[in-house]
Structure formats: C-alpha cells, structure tokens
Enzyme design. Sequence first.
Site, PDB file in Angstrom:
ATOM      1  N   CYS A 107       0.831  -1.204   0.000  1.00 16.54           N
ATOM      2  CA  CYS A 107       0.000   0.000   0.000  1.00 16.54           C
ATOM      3  C   CYS A 107       0.865   1.254   0.000  1.00 16.54           C
ATOM      4  CB  CYS A 107      -0.959   0.011   1.194  1.00 16.54           C
ATOM      5  SG  CYS A 107      -0.128  -0.017   2.791  1.00 16.54           S
ATOM      6  N   CYS A 110       3.172   1.988   2.890  1.00 21.24           N
ATOM      7  CA  CYS A 110       4.433   1.242   2.835  1.00 21.24           C
ATOM      8  C   CYS A 110       5.468   2.021   2.022  1.00 21.24           C
ATOM      9  CB  CYS A 110       4.225  -0.130   2.181  1.00 21.24           C
ATOM     10  SG  CYS A 110       2.978  -1.182   2.951  1.00 21.24           S
ATOM     11  N   ASP A 535       8.589  22.600 -34.281  1.00 19.88           N
ATOM     12  CA  ASP A 535       9.714  23.165 -35.018  1.00 19.88           C
ATOM     13  C   ASP A 535       9.609  22.664 -36.462  1.00 19.88           C
ATOM     14  OD1 ASP A 535      12.339  24.485 -35.188  1.00 19.88           O
ATOM     15  OD2 ASP A 535      13.058  22.458 -35.576  1.00 19.88           O
ATOM     16  N   ASP A 734      14.036  18.740 -32.459  1.00 15.07           N
ATOM     17  CA  ASP A 734      15.017  17.674 -32.679  1.00 15.07           C
ATOM     18  C   ASP A 734      15.888  17.412 -31.470  1.00 15.07           C
ATOM     19  OD1 ASP A 734      16.763  19.778 -32.633  1.00 15.07           O
ATOM     20  OD2 ASP A 734      17.210  19.745 -34.775  1.00 15.07           O
ATOM     21  N   ASP A 738      16.935  22.838 -30.145  1.00 17.85           N
ATOM     22  CA  ASP A 738      15.654  23.191 -29.523  1.00 17.85           C
ATOM     23  C   ASP A 738      15.640  22.897 -28.022  1.00 17.85           C
ATOM     24  OD1 ASP A 738      14.501  23.882 -32.043  1.00 17.85           O
ATOM     25  OD2 ASP A 738      14.236  21.762 -32.454  1.00 17.85           O
TER      26      ASP A 738
END
Length: 851
Positions: A107, A110, A535, A734, A738
Amino acid sequence: MNEALTNTASSAPAHNKISTLGSSSRLEHIDLSVGGMTCPHCPPRVENALRSIPGVRNAHVNLANAYASIDFDPARAKVQDLVRAIRSAGYSAGTAKVRIPIKYMHCSSCVTRIELGLQLTPGVVSARASLSSNAVDVEYQPEQTSFAMLRQAIESAGHRVAEPRPAKTPEEQEASPEDLAQRQEYRTLMRKFWFAAVIAIPVMGLSYPDLIPGLREWMPAGSETRRIVWALLGVLSLPVLLWSGSQFFTGMWDALKHRAANMHTLIAIGISAAFLYSIVAVAWPSLFPKMSLAEVFWDVTDVVIALVTLGLALELKAKGRTSEAIKKLIGLQAKTARVVRDGKEIDLPVEEVIVGDVAVVRPGDKVPVDGEVQEGSSSIDESMLTGESMPVDKQVGDEVMGGTINKTGSFKFKATKVGKDTALANIIRMVKDAQGSKAPIQRVVDAVSGYFVPAVMILAILSFVAWYLFGPEPRIIYATIVLVTTLIIACPCALGLATPTSLTVGIGKGAENGILIRSGDALQTSQKLDAIILDKTGTITRGEPALTDVVVASGRKEEEILRLAASLERGSEHPLGEAIVKGAEARNVKLADAEGFAAIPGQGVSGRIDGHDILLGNAKLMRDRNVALGALGKDWERLAGEGKTPMYVAIDGQPGGLVAVADTVKPDSKAAIETLTRLGIEVVMLTGDNERTAKAIARQVGIERVLAEVLPDGKAHEVQKLQLEGKTVGMVGDGINDAPALAQADVGFAIGTGTDVAIEASDVTLIKGSLQGVVTAIEISRATMRNVRQNLIGAFGYNALGIPVAMGVLYPFLGLLLSPIIAAAAMAFSSVTVVTNANRLRFFEPKKVAS
C-alpha cells in the site's frame, strides 16, 4: 552486499546506467560514472586501476558516456574500493544507484515509510519506491553509506529486503532479482492459501452444526460434544493463523515497532479478535450471559486468511503482467554475435563484442549491437523499437540497432555501441526509470493513504463501542462482527495500486510504439495539452533539401535541363547542389563532366559542359550576364511562393529552365497535424526561416498560426509567451538546438532518429522521426489517465461504500449486517480488480494516422 541488489551508477550530467546480473551469479555488477577523462588514453588507466583490485573480474570504461562498467566479487571488493581506485588514478567517481526488491509492500503507506526511512540515511541522494515493481531505487554516495545501512533503513521502516533463492532454471537465471523475488513470493502465498482453504472447508461445516442435518443431533447446542469439536477446530485453525497468516502479524509488528499502522495491522487485529473471541467462547462459556452467545469464529479466521492471501497472490501475479513491455524489451537482446576475428567468423556471447568489431548478420538473425553497415545490404524489421511496421532498407553507411531482426540479405557491420551503450539498453533504462516514477496525482493519493489506516481503526473501535452499548442482543457478538468486518473490508492496497499500475502499463505501451515517456509527470501532463509548437525543420519537414521541380523553357527537355544542372553541381558540397545531384541520380540521368567550374559568391555557379556555357543561379546572376528570363520569371515567383528555392539554368546566354529545391514535408505530417487539431489541440509552427517560406509550408500541412524568423535562443521565449496565455504547451523539436524550448515547455517531445534515443532535454522521446508519435503519445497519455481515474474512483468508491456497510449503517433500515467472510472476499478482490483494470491498457491500440 547480497544477490537481491542490482547496482547502477549516476552522475549529472552523465546518464544513469542500469544493469542487472542474474541472481544465480556470485558477482555483482555496478556502473560508476567517471569524471575528468579527456583523451583515448584515459579509459585504459581507469581500467588498469580497477582490475588491480582483488575481486574485480572485469572492468570496461567508455570514454563517450564517461562511465565504468564493473563486475566484482562483493566478498573480496567493496564499492568504496572501486571509488578509491578511480580517484587514485586521477579521476573523479560519481554516485551509484541500487534497485532493492522489497517483501510485502502492498500500500501507499508502505511506499512512504520506505522512502522516508532511506532519505534520512546519510549519503542517500534519493529514494523512489514503486508498488508496481515491488522495489525501491536508491541513489547514494558510496563513500558515505553502504548496502548494510540501506538494508537497515528499510528494516527500520518496518519492511524487509526480498532475497530470492539462487535461480535453478535458465528462465530464472535470466530474470531480474525483483522478478525472481516476486515469483517466489507468489508461490509461497499460494501454498499458504491452499493450506488455509483445505482446513477452512471442514471448519466452516462444523462451526454451524444447527444448519446441517445430522450434525444437529450429534452435537446439540450446549452439549459437551459440541464444545470438544469446537476446541479441536481451534487446534486445527491455529496453524492457519500462525503460518498462513504469518505475513499479517509480521507486517503489523514491523509497523508497530515504528509507531505506524498498515494494511497488515487491520487484517491481523481483525483475525486475532475473531480467534480470541472463539477461545473465550470454548474455554469459558460461563462468562457469557447466554450459551447462545458462546459462538466460535474459527471459520472467520480461516476463510479471511485464505481469501486475503489469495487476493495478495493474484495481485502479485497481475502486477507482474503490468511490466510485460519491459520484459519484451529485455527479451529482444541478442545472446550471441557472429564476429570476424583474424579473418575467421566466430560465435561469441554478445557481452564479449567490443567497439570496432566487424559482425556478420544473416537472414533471420538478430542484430547483436549497434553499428554501421560496412558491406552488403538488407531490410531490417525495427518495429520492436520504433513501432514502424514496414522493414527499413539498409545500405553501406546506414546505422543498425541491436535487437532488430534482419529480414532478407546478409551484411557486415562495424560495432559502434555495445553493452549498456546500445539504443536498446538506453530504451530499457529509460522505461525502467519512468515506470518507477510518480505522477502528481499519486502524491495526493499517498497523502490520503497516510491517514487511511488509523482512521479505519478509529472507526472500527467506535463501531464496536456503539454496537456494544446500543445494539440489539446478542450485543457482544454483533459488536465483534462489526469490529472484525470493518477492519477487514478496508483496502488501502486498492488506493496505493490505482496509479502506479496504470502508469507502468501506459509507459510500457508507449515503448512498444517507439515512444519513450520519461516520467509519470510527463504522462499526466501530456493528456492536458491544449497547444503544441512544432519546429519546422526536421519535425514537420525532412530536414534536408530535395529536388522538387524542373521547369523548362520553350523548346527544351526536362531531362536535358536536369542533366546540365546536376553535372555542373557534381562534386559540390553545398546542400542545394547535393540535392540536385541526388535528384538526377534518382531519375537515372547520366551526368557529364564540367569544365572551367567557377563558384560566384551569392549568385550561383558557372561552367562548360559538352561545349556549352552553363549558368546555374539566382536572378541577379542572370541579370549580370544579360540573360532574358521571359516567362520563367512567373514560374520562379510561383515556386518561391510555395516555400521552395528555385534556380535558373541558362545555356549559352539563353534561358533554359528552372530547377527547384526544398526541404520537403514528411509524408505523415499533414495527417498527424489534422489529428492533433481534431483532438482539440492548437498547432503552432515555429521556425527560423523567412515568413514567406514558413507560411508556404504551413499552408501545405494545415497550420494557421506561424512564428517565423525566430532565432534558436528566442524559441524558449515563444513557448513562454504561449504559456502566459494560460495554455498547457507541448514543444516538438530535434532535441539539440531546440533544447531550451523543450525544457521550457510543459512537455518536451524530442524527435529521435536511428540510435539517437537519449535526448536529455525532453520529457518524451520519439524514436521514429515522425509526428505520428506525438499523436500516439497523447492518445496513450489520455487512455492511461482515464484508466487511473477509473481505478481511483473504484478504490475510493469501494472504501466509501464498504466501510459504512461494514459498520452496520444498513442494519436499522434493512436488518442487514455484513459477514466478515464476505468482507474478506470483497477486500481481497478489490485490489485485484484495480490491477486487472490497469492491465486492460495492454490491449489499447492507438489510431494509425494515414500518410
């Protein structure tokens, strides 16, 4: 350091390198980043320093990625020794990362306790536990902490390291330590279930003799016979409590030692209350005001343990299926390679292939490592990595990726990346990291889960008191049933599993389609995108010029004009000239030799071919040489308006025609952009090109908003401006020039081609250089988060409905009181339902965009 541990290295900015050694081996494997290497002589120095340490079996240092891959015997060498050896050679060593499988982690509470316990350990940089893998990833500084300290931190948090027994079968030897531990835990739970189930059947029958003809007469109410039989049932149920239910008491005790409570606490208290009540009812029936109150609940103890244990086992099995994608990727790795050494072809384990080896691949073989084709040609199935269904043709000079399958021809290639450097290894690393990450929504669930168990215990006690004080007779039995049922029906597991299981499947589904989603955060944010910036160069277009048009003047032939232009440009290194030559070769045009070639800066080129003076260039060149362009001027305007670069061809001072070159649009760009628009996302094109060219490309693909003439350092600012409009913005580029814009965007999509899959600036990497990947990534994101919401609604709804019913709120109206056995069945299968729903994502297929 024990065999359950899997070591890794990391150091910013170097990449983390994850590797796993089969648990049957006595050797440990670790990847440590190495800083300060500047030349080809550095790696051998580091390797020699490492190999001089007793216990180091193998050491390989990669200069390109700056890390050392080391196999060593932990009984003879420590990680600190490796770090000291690297530093003694004059270099710096980075942090290490270890993946530790955890036992009985079910859970969110935990997860929180394990992470907190590790993060408070000196030297630990980060700790990230995952319910879907039942493991925790820890990044630490080897000189400040040790594996023993990490183990102690986990145990102090109330949990234990899962230590799988040595693997016996080949299948087990190939499995990771966490998978092996998970399989062994599943088998143990199933054995406990069958033991409890077999005993529960007679216990249930003999616990209700008044309902079974024959038993009523043999053991009537209040008789000594019934008391003796019930006492024997208690003895029979004791092993079920102590062995089949041992994990509940162990988990409860581990939590209580640290003043915490978890799912095991609820179950342990519930079955203990039922068992103790039964002991009192058999041993001291006179304590009850009526003999009818001296009922036993041995059946509740046995059936609840059996059902909850079965639920845990089925949950474990289902969680294993959520990571099928990563197992498939690991299964792609070739086992052997056919390498040419000393003029002979020999078969070697793929681990022994080194950079520079020449490998031979025959039809049907797997490509063993990444490399470059040196001889021959073939078509290769790359679908398992890129999602591209059609085989890709490979010629001399082309790149090939390890794990892909050769279809037709034979070829030789030179290994360029091996081991943990290959594209496949990087993909596996990225997917594993992503599957262990958390989405923002999970942090909210973790916070709620921290209060869940204590709240349930308080509600159970209040319900017991209320029923004992105000309930109908027999009040003590009703109060006990309500207490046990309320504790058992609550299911923190379902809450904890709702998000990570869906994320694991969703990220794996992305990998199957050639999309590497780097984190749960990126996956969750992708489904909220309402604007995407594309782009132009390399994203919408191919990123390289190609011949598009040949226009001829009156009396000239198209082949003649193309032949003259390409012959003049043959040998040119200018991209536009190369495009013309390639276009002519593609049309099987035979070229001639040019004499007196001259480049005219800013205008074009000139030369003499077959006795004719040839000019190729712009309008200024033609005007300077007094060439009357005539009707070709209109064609030039038309082509330029379409975003192409037209060039005039003149023959002996007369206009001959035009050739046009352009960066052409990818075949599926327009269809992908149309699909993004249909998904309700605004598409914006960003480019450094002039506005005329940009708008021409935008018209071709159906984009209305264009940001042109933007310099690389201004792209991030344009992303920020869109975000200030209140939009959640994705950026597709790319991954190189960028990078600032990709980092600024809410989600950065990096186009990766070939083996370029480790683009650190992005949140999502598209292995195949296609915008279809953006559409698929968003569809997967939306499907995954829809699945998460279904799981959370189901988990919260189950607890919100089940707990009040277990407390008895329906009793005054319908006379209905829930049985603990039904509560156990509901609790056991609620978490299984959540994981099963997550597994439905495995069958999700994104829509294909027609090019």
